[in-house]
Design a protein around this motif. Structure first.
Motif, PDB file in Angstrom:
ATOM      1  N   ILE A   5       7.140   8.210   2.946  1.00 11.89           N
ATOM      2  CA  ILE A   5       5.808   8.781   2.729  1.00 11.89           C
ATOM      3  C   ILE A   5       5.540   8.968   1.240  1.00 11.89           C
ATOM      4  CG2 ILE A   5       4.389  10.850   3.071  1.00 11.89           C
ATOM      5  CD1 ILE A   5       5.766  11.167   5.797  1.00 11.89           C
ATOM      6  N   LEU A   6       6.555   9.456   0.512  1.00  7.71           N
ATOM      7  CA  LEU A   6       6.397   9.643  -0.930  1.00  7.71           C
ATOM      8  C   LEU A   6       6.180   8.316  -1.635  1.00  7.71           C
ATOM      9  CD1 LEU A   6       9.149  12.325  -1.641  1.00  7.71           C
ATOM     10  CD2 LEU A   6       6.672  12.645  -1.726  1.00  7.71           C
ATOM     11  N   ALA A   7       6.946   7.287  -1.224  1.00 10.68           N
ATOM     12  CA  ALA A   7       6.792   5.964  -1.830  1.00 10.68           C
ATOM     13  C   ALA A   7       5.400   5.420  -1.571  1.00 10.68           C
ATOM     14  CB  ALA A   7       7.853   5.010  -1.279  1.00 10.68           C
ATOM     15  N   ASN A  13      -1.411   5.408  -5.650  1.00  9.40           N
ATOM     16  CA  ASN A  13      -1.863   5.892  -6.951  1.00  9.40           C
ATOM     17  C   ASN A  13      -2.048   4.749  -7.954  1.00  9.40           C
ATOM     18  OD1 ASN A  13      -2.570   8.277  -8.419  1.00  9.40           O
ATOM     19  ND2 ASN A  13      -0.741   7.998  -9.659  1.00  9.40           N
ATOM     20  N   SER A  14      -1.876   3.516  -7.501  1.00  8.75           N
ATOM     21  CA  SER A  14      -1.972   2.371  -8.403  1.00  8.75           C
ATOM     22  C   SER A  14      -3.401   1.854  -8.486  1.00  8.75           C
ATOM     23  CB  SER A  14      -1.043   1.248  -7.935  1.00  8.75           C
ATOM     24  OG  SER A  14      -1.470   0.742  -6.692  1.00  8.75           O
ATOM     25  N   VAL A  30      -1.297  -0.917 -12.473  1.00 10.30           N
ATOM     26  CA  VAL A  30      -1.052   0.278 -13.281  1.00 10.30           C
ATOM     27  C   VAL A  30      -0.934   1.504 -12.380  1.00 10.30           C
ATOM     28  CG1 VAL A  30      -1.902   1.710 -15.168  1.00 10.30           C
ATOM     29  CG2 VAL A  30      -2.353  -0.748 -15.180  1.00 10.30           C
ATOM     30  N   PHE A  31       0.093   2.307 -12.644  1.00  9.53           N
ATOM     31  CA  PHE A  31       0.302   3.560 -11.925  1.00  9.53           C
ATOM     32  C   PHE A  31      -0.001   4.719 -12.858  1.00  9.53           C
ATOM     33  CE2 PHE A  31       2.642   0.493  -9.556  1.00  9.53           C
ATOM     34  CZ  PHE A  31       2.596   0.916  -8.233  1.00  9.53           C
ATOM     35  N   ALA A  32      -1.016   5.506 -12.507  1.00  6.67           N
ATOM     36  CA  ALA A  32      -1.321   6.711 -13.265  1.00  6.67           C
ATOM     37  C   ALA A  32      -0.251   7.767 -12.980  1.00  6.67           C
ATOM     38  CB  ALA A  32      -2.698   7.233 -12.875  1.00  6.67           C
ATOM     39  N   PRO A  33      -0.059   8.712 -13.886  1.00 12.24           N
ATOM     40  CA  PRO A  33       0.929   9.772 -13.628  1.00 12.24           C
ATOM     41  C   PRO A  33       0.582  10.558 -12.366  1.00 12.24           C
ATOM     42  CG  PRO A  33       0.238   9.781 -15.928  1.00 12.24           C
ATOM     43  CD  PRO A  33      -0.679   8.837 -15.214  1.00 12.24           C
ATOM     44  N   THR A  34       1.574  10.805 -11.535  1.00 14.70           N
ATOM     45  CA  THR A  34       1.359  11.656 -10.367  1.00 14.70           C
ATOM     46  C   THR A  34       1.518  13.125 -10.737  1.00 14.70           C
ATOM     47  OG1 THR A  34       3.673  11.308  -9.755  1.00 14.70           O
ATOM     48  CG2 THR A  34       2.033   9.913  -8.685  1.00 14.70           C
ATOM     49  N   ILE A  62       9.763   2.495 -11.468  1.00 15.67           N
ATOM     50  CA  ILE A  62       9.781   3.421 -12.608  1.00 15.67           C
ATOM     51  C   ILE A  62       8.806   4.565 -12.379  1.00 15.67           C
ATOM     52  CG2 ILE A  62       9.385   3.609 -15.100  1.00 15.67           C
ATOM     53  CD1 ILE A  62      10.138   0.592 -15.222  1.00 15.67           C
ATOM     54  N   GLN A  63       7.708   4.284 -11.682  1.00 14.58           N
ATOM     55  CA  GLN A  63       6.697   5.311 -11.428  1.00 14.58           C
ATOM     56  C   GLN A  63       7.246   6.459 -10.589  1.00 14.58           C
ATOM     57  OE1 GLN A  63       6.603   2.179 -10.475  1.00 14.58           O
ATOM     58  NE2 GLN A  63       6.181   2.006  -8.287  1.00 14.58           N
ATOM     59  N   GLN A  64       8.246   6.182  -9.771  1.00 11.79           N
ATOM     60  CA  GLN A  64       8.855   7.258  -8.985  1.00 11.79           C
ATOM     61  C   GLN A  64       9.857   8.043  -9.815  1.00 11.79           C
ATOM     62  OE1 GLN A  64       9.951   6.627  -4.879  1.00 11.79           O
ATOM     63  NE2 GLN A  64       8.893   4.674  -4.822  1.00 11.79           N
ATOM     64  N   GLU A  65      10.532   7.363 -10.714  1.00 10.26           N
ATOM     65  CA  GLU A  65      11.551   8.016 -11.537  1.00 10.26           C
ATOM     66  C   GLU A  65      10.928   8.840 -12.667  1.00 10.26           C
ATOM     67  OE1 GLU A  65      15.277   9.166 -11.937  1.00 10.26           O
ATOM     68  OE2 GLU A  65      14.740   7.597 -10.494  1.00 10.26           O
TER      69      GLU A  65
END
Length: 245
Positions: A5-7, A13-14, A30-34, A62-65
């Protein structure tokens, strides 16, 4: 289930950015900051040959890390690769080290768009890549090194091709790489250490990394594996980027 679900929420968010460069349509995912913050850091992440921005976003994650960062996955164009694609049918990055390089022009335009769109911090811009994308990191280092606070290159070579100035970098090498011979990658890393005036001995950095101090910090993250991107290197990579002044 929770991880899935988190992924999925991170993927939602992209957004896609489309730019015209010399009349050619270029795109990036592009992934904005969550976790929103003023003047966020930015990571440009380059896929390997035959890869895509979407595939890279799922492989690198990388967006998750680093949820505070803007993470940009540019999309390459059809490119000749002497190793795997001599007809140039699949996406990749041009490694010519001059201003006429179409992918340098793409990066320049994408950089300006992302920095303005997200009011990002120009002192905290980073780039990483895998395989052909990792080789493109050395091209960026040579031509646009002043844009980056730090770099990371995975399963690639190319440092000996250019005249480089010191720049913090993390390099991963798979000791069983069947595509880019480990000996070639190690020759490239030896040049990186020379440029960065790295010490002969280092200290542990994360579970598999060695940090060599010098003019600027240099990390070697070596593992027993093949050419596939080592996802477990990403926490060390992000920690390395965050550690840079």
């Amino acid at each position: 289930m929770i991880a899935a679900i988190l992924a999925a929420s991170v993927q939602l968010n992209s957004q896609s950015i489309t730019l015209k460069v010399d009349g050619v349509e270029r795109t990036a995912l592009v992934f904005a900051p969550t976790i929103p913050s003023p003047n966020p850091p930015v990571v440009f992440a380059f896929h390997g040959h035959m890869g895509t921005s979407r595939q890279a976003s799922r492989s690198f994650e990388i967006q998750q890390e680093w949820p505070n960062a803007v993470v940009v996955y540019p999309q390459g164009l059809a490119t000749v690769s002497p190793l795997v694609d001599r007809e140039g049918r699949y996406p990749g990055w041009v490694l010519d080290g001059d201003e006429s390089n179409r992918d340098i022009k793409f990066f320049d335009k994408l950089y300006g768009d992302v920095m303005n769109r997200f009011h990002a911090d120009p002192k905290r811009v980073f780039a990483m890549g895998h395989s052909n994308g990792g080789a493109f990191i050395y091209t960026l280092w040579a031509i646009r090194g002043n844009k980056f606070a730090g770099l990371a290159s995975a399963e690639a070579a190319g440092a000996r091709k250019y005249s480089l100035k010191p720049k913090p970098i993390l390099v991963t090498i798979g000791s069983n790489d069947q595509l880019v011979p480990p000996v070639v990658q190690r020759f490239s890393f030896a040049e990186v250490r020379k440029v960065n005036q790295a010490a002969k001995t280092g200290s542990p950095f994360g579970p598999k990394g060695v940090l060599y101090k010098g003019k600027v910090p240099t990390v070697l993250w070596e593992y027993k594996g093949g050419h596939a991107f080592p996802r477990d290197s990403v926490p060390s990579m992000v920690a390395f980027f965050k550690s840079l002044p």
